[in-house]
Design a protein around this motif. Structure first.
Motif, PDB file in Angstrom:
ATOM      1  N   MET A  31     -11.838  -6.775   0.322  1.00 10.43           N
ATOM      2  CA  MET A  31     -11.729  -5.524   1.370  1.00 10.43           C
ATOM      3  C   MET A  31     -10.717  -4.365   1.608  1.00 10.43           C
ATOM      4  N   ALA A  32      -9.421  -5.355   1.693  1.00 13.56           N
ATOM      5  CA  ALA A  32      -8.282  -4.723   1.721  1.00 13.56           C
ATOM      6  C   ALA A  32      -7.868  -4.226   1.115  1.00 13.56           C
ATOM      7  N   ALA A  33      -7.679  -5.207   0.074  1.00  8.74           N
ATOM      8  CA  ALA A  33      -6.821  -4.851  -1.243  1.00  8.74           C
ATOM      9  C   ALA A  33      -7.674  -3.715  -1.756  1.00  8.74           C
ATOM     10  N   SER A  34      -9.262  -4.017  -2.020  1.00  7.11           N
ATOM     11  CA  SER A  34      -9.645  -3.227  -2.477  1.00  7.11           C
ATOM     12  C   SER A  34      -9.645  -1.368  -2.300  1.00  7.11           C
ATOM     13  N   LEU A  35      -9.070  -1.367  -0.390  1.00  6.19           N
ATOM     14  CA  LEU A  35      -9.234  -0.046  -0.250  1.00  6.19           C
ATOM     15  C   LEU A  35      -7.597   0.229  -0.663  1.00  6.19           C
ATOM     16  N   ALA A 302      -9.662  -4.210  -8.678  1.00  3.06           N
ATOM     17  CA  ALA A 302     -10.302  -4.125  -6.870  1.00  3.06           C
ATOM     18  C   ALA A 302     -11.813  -4.773  -7.029  1.00  3.06           C
ATOM     19  N   ILE A 303     -12.636  -4.717  -8.459  1.00  2.00           N
ATOM     20  CA  ILE A 303     -13.699  -5.638  -8.267  1.00  2.00           C
ATOM     21  C   ILE A 303     -13.544  -6.416  -8.522  1.00  2.00           C
ATOM     22  N   PHE A 304     -12.834  -7.162  -8.982  1.00  2.73           N
ATOM     23  CA  PHE A 304     -12.402  -8.351  -9.502  1.00  2.73           C
ATOM     24  C   PHE A 304     -12.123  -9.599  -8.052  1.00  2.73           C
ATOM     25  N   ILE A 305     -11.417  -8.674  -7.310  1.00  3.22           N
ATOM     26  CA  ILE A 305     -10.916  -9.352  -5.776  1.00  3.22           C
ATOM     27  C   ILE A 305     -12.100  -9.464  -4.910  1.00  3.22           C
ATOM     28  N   LEU A 306     -12.745  -7.741  -5.105  1.00  3.40           N
ATOM     29  CA  LEU A 306     -14.171  -7.718  -4.060  1.00  3.40           C
ATOM     30  C   LEU A 306     -15.000  -8.663  -4.822  1.00  3.40           C
ATOM     31  N   LEU A 449      -5.321 -12.547 -14.250  1.00  2.00           N
ATOM     32  CA  LEU A 449      -3.942 -11.679 -13.112  1.00  2.00           C
ATOM     33  C   LEU A 449      -3.091 -12.505 -13.690  1.00  2.00           C
ATOM     34  N   ILE A 450      -3.432 -14.352 -13.913  1.00  2.00           N
ATOM     35  CA  ILE A 450      -1.629 -14.666 -13.995  1.00  2.00           C
ATOM     36  C   ILE A 450      -1.257 -14.292 -15.134  1.00  2.00           C
ATOM     37  N   VAL A 451      -1.952 -14.354 -15.917  1.00  2.00           N
ATOM     38  CA  VAL A 451      -2.022 -13.876 -17.580  1.00  2.00           C
ATOM     39  C   VAL A 451      -1.126 -12.326 -17.856  1.00  2.00           C
ATOM     40  N   ALA A 452      -1.396 -11.858 -17.202  1.00  2.00           N
ATOM     41  CA  ALA A 452      -1.289 -10.420 -17.267  1.00  2.00           C
ATOM     42  C   ALA A 452      -0.142 -10.214 -16.662  1.00  2.00           C
ATOM     43  N   LEU A 692      -3.685 -12.613  -4.304  1.00  2.00           N
ATOM     44  CA  LEU A 692      -4.333 -12.345  -3.591  1.00  2.00           C
ATOM     45  C   LEU A 692      -6.101 -13.063  -4.030  1.00  2.00           C
ATOM     46  N   ALA A 693      -5.886 -13.007  -5.023  1.00  2.00           N
ATOM     47  CA  ALA A 693      -7.184 -13.114  -6.356  1.00  2.00           C
ATOM     48  C   ALA A 693      -6.768 -15.251  -6.150  1.00  2.00           C
ATOM     49  N   ILE A 694      -5.719 -15.211  -6.422  1.00  2.00           N
ATOM     50  CA  ILE A 694      -5.700 -17.085  -5.983  1.00  2.00           C
ATOM     51  C   ILE A 694      -5.940 -17.455  -4.599  1.00  2.00           C
ATOM     52  N   LEU A 695      -5.434 -16.305  -3.711  1.00  2.00           N
ATOM     53  CA  LEU A 695      -5.671 -16.616  -2.471  1.00  2.00           C
ATOM     54  C   LEU A 695      -6.904 -16.944  -1.609  1.00  2.00           C
TER      55      LEU A 695
END
Length: 808
Positions: A31-35, A302-306, A449-452, A692-695
């Motif tokens: 949520m923090a990343a998405s905000l 943001a959508i992916f992280i959520l 995301l890593i590829v990007a 963050l996604a990996i975390l």
């Protein structure tokens, strides 16, 4: 009811603190990343919203075409006659037209001199179009006087220490021209969510005088230096108006000597004001714009992280379902139906989401200053207190709660009480497969995301290290000025006496800038002088330009200062120009007749192609000539190991020759690097949110592996008694998770390849997406997963088998 949910939540927190904290932390980070991204995206989409008439304001751009009708140059600026003529010819459709001209100037206030980049000359009607709030002075008359000046509060305080400054004067210097301006208005600081952010608005009168008077200015269709805006009347459709532009152009611009109408080689286009920032990246802009593509990319992240955070919750909730099976069975026996249980579990999820939100807001508070500096946007916590943000945040909490809690609620509420109470209930294979699919999705997103990140970093490395065809290192650029150009040979000899300066040259433009200047050309093709339908950009240079920049020749020779004819008749082309004209090779071009603008002569040399502009643009056909004037820059080739001494020397010389002007320089290498700042930021954003996604994925995998290990402790003990090694146990427990990462990798590869291939299309010169990048991304995800899982399995494998056998 809420108090009951809170009690259950606190009870579960006490019984399973690690599980609850992993879930809350995962949701909080997501949520923090998405905000943060939400604030950035909303800011990008809010450009020009403060202008009351924004829906009726359009900017005029000008494009130039070849004989095939293809656009080869598209400017966000237009020539000075277009604004007034459009208003005059289409008075029923256009309520107002205004022009602004931006130029870097020097302002002298007493003994202080400042260079200002946001200085605009503007038509008096500018305040009828734009909603810039004038705090002092009359906006209707502020720019009517020839010396009128409106400045922002910030600039008023900078120059006068206060905002009560009406009637005060400043001295303005543009090149060798000096004139006084008088403050006739003070306006509120312009919000940063605007593509047009003037700190100063001056009367257009000095510009009119520069063009030789109003009549002369209104005949000049070649000086495309004016940002031109139209305020349309209510109900007017710009598309209908654009259909009348070809006849408008033919009416006001004379046909060529060969009878070619203006509408065949130039056109005007209208851009809605609110679309400029995200949809207009033309060959000239008031300031660099962003792109709607990046808004889509950041929104998707943001959508992916959520989603990853929600997947974590669902996986952990269903994995630990056995812990609550007895509770569900008892509740059903006591009369609770499925809907009651669903509401209970959804309520618990939303309660955890609210706790996650509190942590998320704390994370946003801690990171927003850095994120604001990084994005160069005015983002702050006060934005989140606005009504629309509060609604968005509550909506996000509800959405996360529903998405994260829906499946666990349906799953847990579906337990059969008879089987649960008998202890015979087992989780079905369908649920196991669904949970596995969620893990696969998590790692697919992480790998994409890593590829990007890897593709962006590789492209940046390629752009920074590609051979540009000239020596970009150790080139220092200063603005040219009359005293230097009038005494160039004497000063050149003087500068070259410094041991750290190896060469010096003048140019109207220098590599790392844009090629925006061009004129009509003719060339000798098959024995006849033929008009060319290609755009050839011109650069005016001194005799030592190519030597200074280390540009190699494909054929012919360099300019020779001993030949007076070179300053009047000689042209040098690049290889792209030779191909565009139709000559077979550079050797064929030598001594061919060539006419450019009003100059007629012959080709004396052809340079090898080199990158004058950034790698976003293909190499353009170019012509170089020696002019009488029009030198904007002076370039110094220096010895890198003496850079500090040379800069100190140049500053001393500058202050001696131009005491009223600040010493400002740049290097060609740094300026090229600045053109890739947008890509640098994209890479950094991808890197940060990929991390963050990996975390979040690690948190979920940690919880799942911990639970899986906990469920098989007795099995591990038995295997150890039977002689199994730690390594074999590690392989047994870890292989299932690694299989899921592999499946995620297979899903991520085609999607990431397609997405990054599309992104690379923004560059005229780019890398290819190598399989090595995908292998590195997959191995990185595998390594992270292996380390996460092994941290739990090794701990379990090292437990004494006697203790393992006692576990219930």
């Amino acid at each position: 009811m809420l108090s009951n949910y809170l009690k259950i939540f606190l009870r579960n927190l006490k019984k399973n603190p690690a599980y609850i904290l992993i879930n809350i932390l995962g949701l909080a980070v997501g949520m923090a990343a998405s905000l943060l991204i939400l604030m950035f995206v909303h800011h990008e989409l809010s450009y020009e919203d403060f202008h009351e008439k924004k829906d009726r304001i359009y900017r005029v751009s000008r494009a130039f075409m070849n004989q095939e009708g293809e656009v080869n140059l598209h400017l966000g600026h237009a020539a000075p006659p277009f604004g007034p003529l459009l208003k005059s010819d289409f008075s029923k459709e256009i309520e107002e037209s205004v022009r602004l001209m931006n130029i870097n100037i020097l302002i002298k206030n007493g003994s202080d001199v400042f260079e200002e980049e946001r200085f605009f000359f503007a038509d008096p009607e500018v305040f009828n179009v734009f909603s810039w709030e004038v705090l002092k002075g009359n906006p209707q008359t502020a720019l009517s006087s020839p010396d009128g000046l409106v400045l922002t509060e910030e600039m008023a305080r900078k120059y006068f220490g206060q905002t009560d400054v009406l009637g005060k004067s400043l001295e303005v210097m543009v090149g060798s021209v000096r004139f006084d301006v008088q403050v006739t208005g003070v306006m509120k600081n312009i919000p940063d969510n605007s593509h047009l952010q003037p700190d100063f608005l001056a009367s257009m009168e000095p510009v009119i005088n520069f063009y030789g008077g109003y009549e002369s200015m209104m005949r000049n269709y070649g000086s495309n230096n004016f940002s031109t805006y139209l305020l349309l009347n209510d109900g007017i459709k710009p598309g209908e108006l654009e259909k009348q532009i070809p006849s408008f152009l033919d009416r006001h611009i004379s046909e060529s000597s060969s009878g070619v109408k203006a509408s065949t080689w130039t056109k005007l286009q209208f851009w809605p004001l609110s679309s400029i920032h995200l949809h207009s990246n033309l060959d000239s802009e008031v300031q660099p714009n962003s792109s709607i593509e990046y808004v889509y990319i950041y929104s998707a992240i943001a959508i992916f992280i959520l989603l990853i955070a929600c997947v974590n919750f669902m996986n952990l909730a269903t994995a630990r379902s056995a812990k609550r099976a007895m509770e569900v069975g008892l509740r059903k026996v006591m009369g609770a139906d499925k809907s009651v249980l669903i509401r209970q579990f959804m309520g618990e999820t939303i309660m955890m989401t609210l706790f996650g939100l509190l942590i998320a807001l704390l994370l946003v508070f801690l990171t927003i200053p850095s994120f604001s500096d990084f994005t160069n946007k005015d983002l702050n916590m006060e934005m989140l207190a606005q009504g629309r943000y509060i609604i968005m945040i509550l909506g996000m909490v509800l959405l996360v709660g529903l998405v994260a809690g829906s499946y666990p609620s349906l799953f847990l509420s579906g337990f059969q009480p008879v089987k649960v109470l008998k202890g015979t209930y087992k989780i079905g294979s369908i649920h196991e497969k669904f949970r596995s699919m969620l893990v696969v999705g998590q790692f697919a997103i992480s790998i994409m995301l890593i590829v990007a990140v890897l593709v962006v970093l590789n492209q940046l490395d390629y752009m920074k290290n590609k051979d540009l065809g000239f020596d970009k290192e150790s080139l220092v650029i200063l603005p040219s000025y009359t005293e230097l150009t009038d005494n160039y040979e004497i000063l050149r000899e003087r500068y070259l006496s410094h041991p750290g300066i190896t060469e010096m040259a003048l140019g109207s433009r220098v590599p790392s800038g844009r090629l925006l200047d061009s004129q009509g050309a003719q060339a000798e093709v098959r024995g006849e002088l033929t008009s060319l339908d290609v755009r050839i950009s011109d650069v005016h240079v001194s005799h030592t330009f190519f030597k200074t920049f280390g540009i190699e020749f494909a054929s012919g020779r360099d300019f020779d200062y001993r030949l007076a004819s070179d300053s009047l008749q000689a042209f040098i082309l690049n290889e792209s120009a030779v191909r565009a004209i139709g000559w077979a090779n550079p050797e064929e071009a030598i001594d061919k007749q060539f006419t450019y603008g009003n100059r007629r002569g012959y080709v004396v040399g052809v340079t090898k192609d080199f990158h004058f502009e950034s790698l976003h643009q293909p190499i353009s056909p170019m012509v170089f000539l020696i002019p009488d004037e029009r030198f904007n820059s002076v370039a110094f080739k220096i010895k890198e190991d003496q850079k500090e001494e040379v800069l100190a020397y140049l500053k001393e010389e500058w202050q001696a020759l131009r005491p009223d002007f600040p010493f400002n320089y740049y290097t060609v290498e740094d300026r090229f690097a600045q053109q890739y700042e947008a890509e640098e930021k994209v890479g950094a954003v991808f890197g940060f949110f990929a991390g963050l996604a990996i975390l979040i994925s690690i948190l979920g995998l940690f919880g799942l592996s911990a639970y899986a290990t906990e469920q098989r402790v007795k099995e591990i003990g038995i295997r150890k008694v039977m002689g199994a090694s730690v390594g074999s146990i590690l392989l047994l427990l870890g292989k299932d998770f690694l299989k899921l990462v592999l499946f995620g990798f297979l899903i991520a590869v085609p999607i990431a390849w397609f997405g990054m291939s599309k992104w690379l299309e923004n560059f005229a010169y780019s890398i290819s997406v190598s399989w090595l990048i995908f292998i590195l991304a997959g191995l990185s995800a595998m390594l992270v997963a292996a380390l996460t899982v092994s941290s739990q399995t090794i701990r379990a494998a090292l437990i004494n088998p006697v203790d393992s056998m006692k576990v219930e």
